[in-house]
Motif scaffolding. Structure first.
Motif, mmCIF file in Angstrom:
data_model
loop_
_atom_site.group_PDB
_atom_site.id
_atom_site.type_symbol
_atom_site.label_atom_id
_atom_site.label_comp_id
_atom_site.label_asym_id
_atom_site.label_seq_id
_atom_site.Cartn_x
_atom_site.Cartn_y
_atom_site.Cartn_z
ATOM 1 N N ARG A 1 10.940 -1.232 0.693
ATOM 2 C CA ARG A 1 9.915 -0.903 -0.333
ATOM 3 C C ARG A 1 8.627 -0.146 0.315
ATOM 4 O O ARG A 1 8.434 1.019 -0.452
ATOM 5 N N THR A 2 8.487 -0.499 1.392
ATOM 6 C CA THR A 2 7.323 0.664 1.988
ATOM 7 C C THR A 2 7.742 1.940 2.037
ATOM 8 O O THR A 2 7.012 2.759 2.021
ATOM 9 N N THR A 3 9.152 2.001 2.815
ATOM 10 C CA THR A 3 9.695 3.300 3.043
ATOM 11 C C THR A 3 9.682 4.169 1.609
ATOM 12 O O THR A 3 9.395 5.474 1.587
ATOM 13 N N THR A 4 10.169 3.233 0.827
ATOM 14 C CA THR A 4 10.574 3.881 -0.638
ATOM 15 C C THR A 4 9.043 4.502 -1.245
ATOM 16 O O THR A 4 8.845 5.519 -1.746
ATOM 17 N N GLU A 5 7.865 3.516 -1.165
ATOM 18 C CA GLU A 5 6.748 4.017 -1.685
ATOM 19 C C GLU A 5 6.111 5.116 -1.041
ATOM 20 O O GLU A 5 5.494 6.156 -1.561
ATOM 21 N N THR A 6 6.269 5.186 0.340
ATOM 22 C CA THR A 6 5.855 6.285 1.295
ATOM 23 C C THR A 6 6.472 7.605 0.870
ATOM 24 O O THR A 6 6.099 8.660 0.582
ATOM 25 N N ALA A 7 8.013 7.690 0.737
ATOM 26 C CA ALA A 7 8.581 8.675 0.189
ATOM 27 C C ALA A 7 8.307 9.214 -1.260
ATOM 28 O O ALA A 7 8.135 10.168 -1.453
#
Length: 225
Positions: free
Chosen positions: A101-107
């Motif tokens: 989720r963190t990676t997706t939100e950052t992307a």
């Protein structure tokens, strides 16, 4: 001297290239606009690709949130049943999902920033391209107008001058012919009147028009006396 010749050759080459560019400025501008339009279209496609990536990441977030919520509920239920082993597995899966989720939100944030930047650049490029196209239309219209004006000012003007001269000569000949005809009519009328008067005089109607020998002799006798 050699350096002077080299400089002269370079200067003439530059002048020739500049003259060629000036003579074909519209054609060059059209091609430059075609290249710019192709670049703008490529940029538009790039923005669309980035937007598609962002949309894919955006759609994955609800799935991740739902999976996390589901696993948290099941882990709590496992703990309530004393199944810490199952709760531990759920916690591990939740940790992975939270990292995803963190990676997706950052992307997604990166994509959105990039989309905003690309949209600004694309909007500016499209505005400049529209201005250039309008400028090309004005330049093209001006060149066509100058071309037509040049045609009118040379061959057409010469033809008009020649036609005016021809008309002037024709009118002069017509006036001369008309004056000649009127003179002939006057002469004919005068000759006709003189002929009638002569016939009347010969018939004894009125005095003689042309003097005869007897009249001349009588006049001479009067002068001698």
């Amino acid at each position: 001297m050699f350096n002077t010749i080299i400089t002269l050759v370079r200067g003439r080459s530059h002048d020739a290239a500049q003259a060629l560019e000036d003579a074909n400025a519209l054609s060059i501008l059209r091609q430059q606009l075609r290249d710019a339009a192709a670049g703008v279209e490529a940029a538009r496609r790039s923005v669309a690709v980035v937007m598609a990536y962002a949309e894919r990441e955006r759609k994955s977030l609800p799935r991740i949130h739902a999976q996390i919520a589901d696993l948290e509920g099941r882990a709590i239920a496992a703990l309530a049943q004393g199944r810490e082993d199952l709760a531990t597995e759920a916690a591990s899966a939740i940790a992975q999902l939270e990292a995803e989720r963190t990676t997706t939100e950052t992307a997604l944030a990166t994509y959105e920033m990039e989309i905003a930047r690309l949209r600004d650049e694309l909007g500016g490029a499209e505005l400049r391209l529209r201005d250039l196209k309008r400028g090309l239309q004005l330049a093209d219209a001006a060149q066509k107008s100058q071309t037509v004006r040049g045609v009118v000012s040379r061959p057409v003007t010469a033809s008009l001058a020649e036609a005016e001269a021809t008309l002037s000569r024709l009118q002069s000949r017509q006036l001369h012919a008309e004056a000649t005809a009127l003179a002939i009519v006057d002469l004919s009328a005068g000759q006709s009147a003189e002929a009638i008067s002569a016939r009347l005089a010969a018939a004894g109607c009125g005095p003689s028009i042309r003097p005869d020998a007897a009249a001349v002799l009588e006049r001479l006798k009067q002068k001698s006396n």
